[in-house]
Design a protein around this motif. Structure first.
Motif, short mmCIF file in Angstrom:
data_model
loop_
_atom_site.label_atom_id
_atom_site.label_comp_id
_atom_site.label_asym_id
_atom_site.label_seq_id
_atom_site.Cartn_x
_atom_site.Cartn_y
_atom_site.Cartn_z
N ASP A 162 0.56 -1.07 -0.03
CA ASP A 162 0.04 0.12 -0.09
C ASP A 162 0.86 1.35 -0.08
O ASP A 162 0.16 2.20 -0.10
CB ASP A 162 -1.00 0.11 1.33
N SER A 208 -4.50 -9.96 -5.64
CA SER A 208 -5.10 -8.72 -4.79
C SER A 208 -3.95 -7.74 -4.68
O SER A 208 -4.14 -6.76 -4.41
CB SER A 208 -5.21 -9.67 -3.38
N ALA A 219 -3.31 -1.19 -8.47
CA ALA A 219 -4.41 -0.55 -9.76
C ALA A 219 -5.04 0.68 -8.89
O ALA A 219 -5.12 1.81 -9.43
CB ALA A 219 -5.11 -1.51 -10.06
N GLU A 220 -5.49 0.40 -7.66
CA GLU A 220 -6.14 1.60 -6.84
C GLU A 220 -5.42 2.78 -6.73
O GLU A 220 -5.96 3.76 -6.73
CB GLU A 220 -6.74 0.81 -5.67
N ARG A 221 -4.27 2.98 -6.58
CA ARG A 221 -3.39 3.73 -6.23
C ARG A 221 -2.58 4.25 -7.42
O ARG A 221 -1.86 5.16 -7.42
CB ARG A 221 -2.26 3.12 -5.06
N ARG A 240 -4.75 -5.65 -7.54
CA ARG A 240 -5.78 -4.67 -7.08
C ARG A 240 -5.40 -3.49 -6.56
O ARG A 240 -5.94 -2.41 -6.60
CB ARG A 240 -6.92 -5.59 -6.37
N SER A 241 -4.72 -3.79 -5.16
CA SER A 241 -4.45 -2.77 -4.48
C SER A 241 -3.34 -1.65 -5.30
O SER A 241 -3.55 -0.54 -5.07
CB SER A 241 -3.51 -3.36 -3.23
#
Ligand code: NAD
Length: 530
Positions: free
Chosen positions: A236, A252, A258-260, A255-256
């Motif tokens: 993160d 997973s 990509a979110e940032r 996904r983390s």
């Protein structure tokens, strides 16, 4: 010969294979964690006995590690290539000099045979030497033909991302903790490394050598603790995330990231195959297939779990292969001389046991092995060869990540390619033939990131100038070579425009400008400029 890291069994017989507490304290001091942090206890798969208690870094500790790394990074990025090269060349020498201690630690934490631990030492040295020699040219600004030849001069620069977060697994605790950090550091990044709990001591010893080689304070931070908390905190916070592990966790992590909107590379699972063609050198193919399947007890992302054998050589290859597998020497000892060691944990042993049980219950036959060997070590499982595996059985398609391999008879190269590709994974393959041209042709049709012709896995892996990584569910991005370092950089296009703008000028109105440009484009095409 073992290193001083092992407590002296003559002084304390119960301490055989325990790590010297003073050494543990020194290594623990490198972990970013609170002074009275909670600890976790590492046990050795070789004996099942506790090895050491190590601190757990909380998410707040991870934040501190990133803050320190961020503060140290600009000074590191401002060093010259020569400065960084010196560190890596010194690290190369230290890894070779101190190999006895590193081998002890790898074996104690991962349980593998010493020969397989030695591969990790080799890998660290090769990666350090490669990037010491090549990083400068990989990172050098490149010139490009600009929008208007001669008038637009374009250059690509490669800037470090900042602080790279690395989450490394337990199966290659030295090599996978260190070798992904090397190019990140050579590109001018700082790194926060979170090695798997089951490889923490080894990773710390590798980091200690990098520090001794001259890596400045703060540039490489280590945090320890569970994947779901400490590992996730690293994912993160990284300006780039480098993850090695299973496909499920990789999704997973992706996904983390990509979110940032940060980029990442994932080296994930595999269901790799060996193909033995009808013209293969039988002895070489047998020896190579055994290594492909049972190195590090099959807990190697690029090891093979499927052996595809050409119909015309099947009846000669299989007895020779099975004989060689039965002859493998199992052992949990800190000496050379064993061919296979232990699995890393009870969880790994349970998976292998269940895959074998499931296959046998559904009609597969055991040609070699098939049983756990608690007499050798608590998590040792025999190298196992199955015949008659069908798609009803778990081990046909799922990665076992252990010493379990299935045999398949194939009619020709086309059938071999089809079966090799009949998996969601795409990491590594191995092809055995006397005709290298045929081997290369078959290889090009297999959808895996690496293919070794007449070698099990080490040739492609250790050819450090060439990329290594997974297609399909086996990953995203590559390590090694130019791709393995440029991924840790932001490319920047700086283009200087000379004399004329890219717009109507020098008295041209818009219509005439469009006409001149149209003629210009046609001319560029006709002279072959692109
Ligand atoms: P795993 O995905 O469960 O764990 C891998 C690492 O990620 C562990 O250290 C774990 O603690 C950590 N982790 C778990 N959840 C996390 C999260 N949310 N955020 C960050 N980190 C997290 O895999 P495993 O079962 O421990 O390892 C075996 C797998 O790894 C196999 O599938 C194998 O093929 C793969 N592997 C691949 C390579 C490669 O280079 N392709 C190398 C080694 C292992």
């Amino acid at each position: 010969m073992t290193s001083e890291i092992i407590a002296d069994p003559e002084l304390d017989p119960t301490a055989a294979y325990a790590v010297d507490p003073a050494r543990v304290r020194r290594l623990s001091a490198r972990v970013v964690a609170a002074p009275r942090a909670q600890t976790f206890t590492r046990t050795s798969p070789m004996t099942g006995a506790p090895l050491a208690a190590l601190p757990i870094s909380t998410p707040e500790d991870v934040a501190r590690a990133f803050a320190s790394a961020r503060a140290a990074q600009p000074r590191w990025a401002a060093t010259t290539h020569d400065d960084r090269r010196r560190v890596m060349r010194r690290f190369h020498d230290l890894v070779l000099e101190r190999q006895v201690e590193l081998l002890d630690l790898v074996q104690l934490e991962a349980g593998k045979a010493r020969l397989h631990a030695f591969e990790e030492v080799l890998d660290c040295a090769i990666a350090a030497r490669h990037y010491a020699a090549r990083a400068e040219s990989y990172l050098a600004p490149t010139r490009h033909l600009g929008a208007l030849p001669l008038l637009s001069q374009a250059r690509t620069l490669h800037h470090p991302k900042g602080v790279v977060g690395i989450v490394s697994p337990w199966n290659y605790p030295l090599s996978l903790a260190v070798t992904d950090a090397i190019p990140a550091l050579m590109a001018g990044n700082a790194v926060v490394l979170r090695p798997d709990e089951q490889g923490s001591l080894t990773a710390l010893a590798g980091v200690e050598l990098l520090r001794e080689a001259g890596l400045p304070d703060g540039v490489l931070q280590v945090v320890l603790g569970p994947g779901g908390s400490t590992g996730q905190a690293v994912v993160d916070a990284g300006d780039y995330v480098c993850f090695t592990g299973s496909t499920a966790t990789g999704r997973s992590v992706a996904r983390s990231a990509a979110e940032r909107l940060v980029s990442y590379s994932l080296e994930l699972g595999g269901k790799n195959s060996v193909y033995v063609a009808d013209d293969a050198d039988l002895d070489r193919a047998v020896e190579g297939a055994v290594r492909a399947c049972f190195s590090s007890a099959g807990q190697l992302c690029i090891s093979a779990e499927r052996v595809l054998v050409h119909d015309r050589i099947y009846d000669r290859f299989v007895p020779a292969f099975v004989g060689a597998v039965r002859a493998l020497r199992l052992g949990t000892s800190l000496e050379y001389g064993y061919d296979m060691g232990s699995l890393v944990s009870q969880a790994q042993l349970d998976t292998v046991t269940e895959h074998v049980r499931d296959a046998l219950a559904k009609g597969a036959r055991v040609l070699a092995g098939g049983s756990a060997r608690p007499d050798v070590g608590p998590f040792v499982f025999e190298p196992t060869v199955l015949d008659g595996v069908t798609s009803a059985m778990t081990c046909r398609d799922e990665e076992t990540f252990g010493p379990l391999v299935s045999l398949y008879r194939v009619a020709d190269d086309d059938a071999a390619v089809a079966l090799a590709n009949d998996t969601d994974y795409g990491l590594n393959a191995s092809v055995w033939t006397r005709d290298v041209r045929r081997g290369r042709a078959v290889a090009a049709r297999i959808r895996t990131g690496t293919v070794n012709v007449n070698e099990a896995y080490a040739a492609a892996w250790a050819s450090m100038g060439a990329p290594m990584g997974g297609m399909k569910d086996s990953g995203v991005g590559r390590r090694h070579g130019a791709e393995g370092i440029l991924k840790y950089t932001e490319s920047q296009n700086v283009t200087a425009q000379h004399v004329l703008p890219i717009a109507p000028s020098m008295g041209l109105d818009q219509r005439r400008y469009a006409k001149v440009m149209t003629l210009g484009l046609r001319a560029l095409k006709s002279v072959g400029l692109s």
